[in-house]
Design a protein around this motif. Structure first.
Motif, PDB file in Angstrom:
ATOM      1  N   HIS A   3       0.834  -1.214   0.000  1.00 43.46           N
ATOM      2  CA  HIS A   3       0.000   0.000   0.000  1.00 43.46           C
ATOM      3  C   HIS A   3       0.862   1.255   0.000  1.00 43.46           C
ATOM      4  O   HIS A   3       2.018   1.237   0.400  1.00 43.46           O
ATOM      5  CB  HIS A   3      -1.001  -0.011   1.160  1.00 43.46           C
ATOM      6  CG  HIS A   3      -0.398   0.103   2.514  1.00 43.46           C
ATOM      7  ND1 HIS A   3       0.002  -0.985   3.249  1.00 43.46           N
ATOM      8  CD2 HIS A   3      -0.108   1.183   3.290  1.00 43.46           C
ATOM      9  CE1 HIS A   3       0.485  -0.585   4.418  1.00 43.46           C
ATOM     10  NE2 HIS A   3       0.437   0.725   4.464  1.00 43.46           N
ATOM     11  N   GLU A  43      -6.220   3.200  -7.445  1.00 40.51           N
ATOM     12  CA  GLU A  43      -6.360   3.892  -6.149  1.00 40.51           C
ATOM     13  C   GLU A  43      -5.001   4.253  -5.554  1.00 40.51           C
ATOM     14  O   GLU A  43      -4.827   5.328  -4.982  1.00 40.51           O
ATOM     15  CB  GLU A  43      -7.118   3.000  -5.159  1.00 40.51           C
ATOM     16  CG  GLU A  43      -8.564   2.756  -5.527  1.00 40.51           C
ATOM     17  CD  GLU A  43      -9.476   3.891  -5.060  1.00 40.51           C
ATOM     18  OE1 GLU A  43      -8.966   4.980  -4.767  1.00 40.51           O
ATOM     19  OE2 GLU A  43     -10.694   3.663  -5.001  1.00 40.51           O
ATOM     20  N   PRO A  98      -8.742  -3.828   0.211  1.00 49.53           N
ATOM     21  CA  PRO A  98      -8.841  -2.437   0.660  1.00 49.53           C
ATOM     22  C   PRO A  98      -9.240  -2.310   2.130  1.00 49.53           C
ATOM     23  O   PRO A  98      -9.792  -3.242   2.710  1.00 49.53           O
ATOM     24  CB  PRO A  98      -9.935  -1.861  -0.241  1.00 49.53           C
ATOM     25  CG  PRO A  98     -10.739  -3.028  -0.700  1.00 49.53           C
ATOM     26  CD  PRO A  98      -9.816  -4.209  -0.722  1.00 49.53           C
ATOM     27  N   THR A 113      -5.727   1.139   3.231  1.00 45.51           N
ATOM     28  CA  THR A 113      -5.853   2.193   2.220  1.00 45.51           C
ATOM     29  C   THR A 113      -6.850   1.681   1.182  1.00 45.51           C
ATOM     30  O   THR A 113      -7.026   0.474   1.048  1.00 45.51           O
ATOM     31  CB  THR A 113      -4.514   2.511   1.492  1.00 45.51           C
ATOM     32  OG1 THR A 113      -4.136   1.361   0.710  1.00 45.51           O
ATOM     33  CG2 THR A 113      -3.399   2.858   2.458  1.00 45.51           C
ATOM     34  N   PRO A 114      -7.467   2.591   0.410  1.00 47.53           N
ATOM     35  CA  PRO A 114      -8.413   2.117  -0.617  1.00 47.53           C
ATOM     36  C   PRO A 114      -7.726   1.248  -1.679  1.00 47.53           C
ATOM     37  O   PRO A 114      -8.352   0.400  -2.298  1.00 47.53           O
ATOM     38  CB  PRO A 114      -8.946   3.412  -1.235  1.00 47.53           C
ATOM     39  CG  PRO A 114      -8.695   4.466  -0.202  1.00 47.53           C
ATOM     40  CD  PRO A 114      -7.456   4.061   0.529  1.00 47.53           C
ATOM     41  N   TYR A 131     -14.552   7.992   3.325  1.00 44.30           N
ATOM     42  CA  TYR A 131     -14.427   6.615   2.798  1.00 44.30           C
ATOM     43  C   TYR A 131     -15.700   5.869   3.192  1.00 44.30           C
ATOM     44  O   TYR A 131     -15.691   4.998   4.057  1.00 44.30           O
ATOM     45  CB  TYR A 131     -13.173   5.963   3.421  1.00 44.30           C
ATOM     46  CG  TYR A 131     -12.680   4.688   2.773  1.00 44.30           C
ATOM     47  CD1 TYR A 131     -13.408   4.009   1.797  1.00 44.30           C
ATOM     48  CD2 TYR A 131     -11.447   4.159   3.143  1.00 44.30           C
ATOM     49  CE1 TYR A 131     -12.933   2.857   1.225  1.00 44.30           C
ATOM     50  CE2 TYR A 131     -10.952   2.989   2.576  1.00 44.30           C
ATOM     51  CZ  TYR A 131     -11.710   2.342   1.616  1.00 44.30           C
ATOM     52  OH  TYR A 131     -11.234   1.182   1.054  1.00 44.30           O
ATOM     53  N   ARG A 141     -17.674   3.548   2.131  1.00 44.17           N
ATOM     54  CA  ARG A 141     -17.890   2.096   2.072  1.00 44.17           C
ATOM     55  C   ARG A 141     -16.732   1.323   2.694  1.00 44.17           C
ATOM     56  O   ARG A 141     -16.465   0.167   2.344  1.00 44.17           O
ATOM     57  CB  ARG A 141     -18.121   1.667   0.619  1.00 44.17           C
ATOM     58  CG  ARG A 141     -19.440   2.221   0.048  1.00 44.17           C
ATOM     59  CD  ARG A 141     -19.661   1.792  -1.379  1.00 44.17           C
ATOM     60  NE  ARG A 141     -19.642   0.340  -1.527  1.00 44.17           N
ATOM     61  CZ  ARG A 141     -20.638  -0.475  -1.203  1.00 44.17           C
ATOM     62  NH1 ARG A 141     -21.752   0.025  -0.699  1.00 44.17           N
ATOM     63  NH2 ARG A 141     -20.537  -1.765  -1.368  1.00 44.17           N
ATOM     64  N   ILE A 142     -16.047   1.918   3.643  1.00 50.00           N
ATOM     65  CA  ILE A 142     -14.835   1.288   4.173  1.00 50.00           C
ATOM     66  C   ILE A 142     -15.115  -0.085   4.797  1.00 50.00           C
ATOM     67  O   ILE A 142     -14.349  -1.027   4.577  1.00 50.00           O
ATOM     68  CB  ILE A 142     -14.082   2.232   5.159  1.00 50.00           C
ATOM     69  CG1 ILE A 142     -12.770   1.596   5.607  1.00 50.00           C
ATOM     70  CG2 ILE A 142     -14.931   2.653   6.342  1.00 50.00           C
ATOM     71  CD1 ILE A 142     -11.811   2.544   6.304  1.00 50.00           C
ATOM     72  N   GLU A 180     -15.898  -2.696   2.008  1.00 51.32           N
ATOM     73  CA  GLU A 180     -14.693  -3.000   1.223  1.00 51.32           C
ATOM     74  C   GLU A 180     -13.713  -3.836   2.040  1.00 51.32           C
ATOM     75  O   GLU A 180     -13.090  -4.761   1.535  1.00 51.32           O
ATOM     76  CB  GLU A 180     -14.020  -1.706   0.753  1.00 51.32           C
ATOM     77  CG  GLU A 180     -14.820  -0.999  -0.320  1.00 51.32           C
ATOM     78  CD  GLU A 180     -13.932  -0.145  -1.220  1.00 51.32           C
ATOM     79  OE1 GLU A 180     -12.702  -0.132  -1.034  1.00 51.32           O
ATOM     80  OE2 GLU A 180     -14.489   0.508  -2.114  1.00 51.32           O
TER      81      GLU A 180
END
Ligand SMILES: [Zn+2]
Length: 295
Positions: free
Chosen positions: A105, A130, A179, A182-183, A220, A222-223, A226
């Motif tokens: 990441h 991303e 994810p 980090t995304p 974020y 939808r953290i 995801e």
């Protein structure tokens, strides 16, 4: 002596000193203090027949040797670049033989040296959409860290889709998007031989969510979903041997070459532990939100 000349001379002398004392700890960057293990040089550790750990004790940097050249995953802190290049030389790998630079990441402790390594090797930087934007701006405007952990920017020229395979010679590295931390977090799987046995190996990215807002996060949204999708991927991975970007998390001790892996952890156990921590964090945030709503 004019001041400019004096500081130039000091720079040249200190560069000479660094290469003469390669085992000394690397310098801290100004403004961002990190654990000493992230800056403590080790002797390269062979992990399997074609894979080595380079660099420092507390951050994973993997070298893959193939008949068609070498691949690196992660390079550590910005100031680790000369150390990584020195370790490559020790293992008989010329900079021009490094063909691909991959990463986990896009935080400074894992891709901080990627720009310098790219310049020294001419390798292709491989990322995903991303992570590539964050690497291109050198970590500035990070979702959770703002401008506090910046690093030299670098442009990725190959962007991967989830589960794509990166190939060099007979090496096949599959990427799994995981994810959350980090995304653009990426994990990697491959197969190598180890102590005479075919071994399915995985470098699974960091699964911590340090202080992140999980509930109704504006930055974020939808953290949680995801993150859970990533955990499902980790449970599916071929994984006889787990490595993590911070090696101690999966029981590695790269500064103890006689016994570098005293406490192995399975991919499933790693995912379970991360899920439990995420649920605890979510519960705490729900409780805090409920307490705020009370009159
Ligand atoms: Zn990180």
């Amino acid at each position: 002596m004019p001041n400019r000349l004096r500081s130039l001379l000091a720079l040249v002398l200190s560069a000479g000193c660094l290469s003469a004392q390669a085992a000394e700890p690397l310098p801290q960057l100004q403004g961002w203090q990190v654990p000493p293990a992230w800056l403590t040089p080790i002797t390269p550790v062979q992990i399997s027949d074609h894979v080595w750990q380079l660099g420092v004790a507390g951050i994973t940097t993997l070298l893959f040797k193939t008949e068609a050249g070498a691949v690196l995953i992660d390079g550590g802190m910005p100031q680790a670049a000369p150390l990584i290049l020195d370790h490559l030389k020790q293992l008989g790998v010329a900079p021009s033989e490094v063909k691909l630079l991959l990463h986990s990441h896009a935080h400074a402790d894992h891709v901080g040296s990627t720009a310098a390594l790219q310049r020294a090797t001419g390798a292709v930087v491989v990322s995903n959409a991303e992570s590539a934007v964050l690497m291109a701006r050198g970590g500035y405007n990070d979702l959770h860290y703002g401008d506090s952990i910046v690093f030299p920017p670098v442009t990725a020229t190959r962007l991967l889709q989830d589960r794509e395979v990166v190939q060099l010679g007979s090496l096949r590295l599959q990427v799994w998007f995981t994810p959350g931390h980090t995304p653009g977090s990426m994990s990697w799987t491959w197969t190598d031989t180890r102590a005479g046995k075919t071994t399915r190996m995985a470098l699974v990215d960091s699964l911590t969510l340090p202080g992140y807002r999980l509930l109704q996060s504006a930055i974020y949204p939808r953290i949680v979903e995801e993150f859970q999708r990533g955990l499902a991927a980790i449970r599916e991975m071929p994984c006889d041997l787990l490595l993590t970007p911070h090696p101690d998390i999966s029981g590695w001790q790269f500064d103890k070459p006689a016994s570098p892996h005293p406490e192995p952890l399975s991919c499933a156990a790693y995912a379970d532990r991360a899920e439990a921590n995420m649920r605890k964090q979510l519960e705490a945030q729900r409780a805090a939100a409920a307490a705020e709503r009370r009159p």
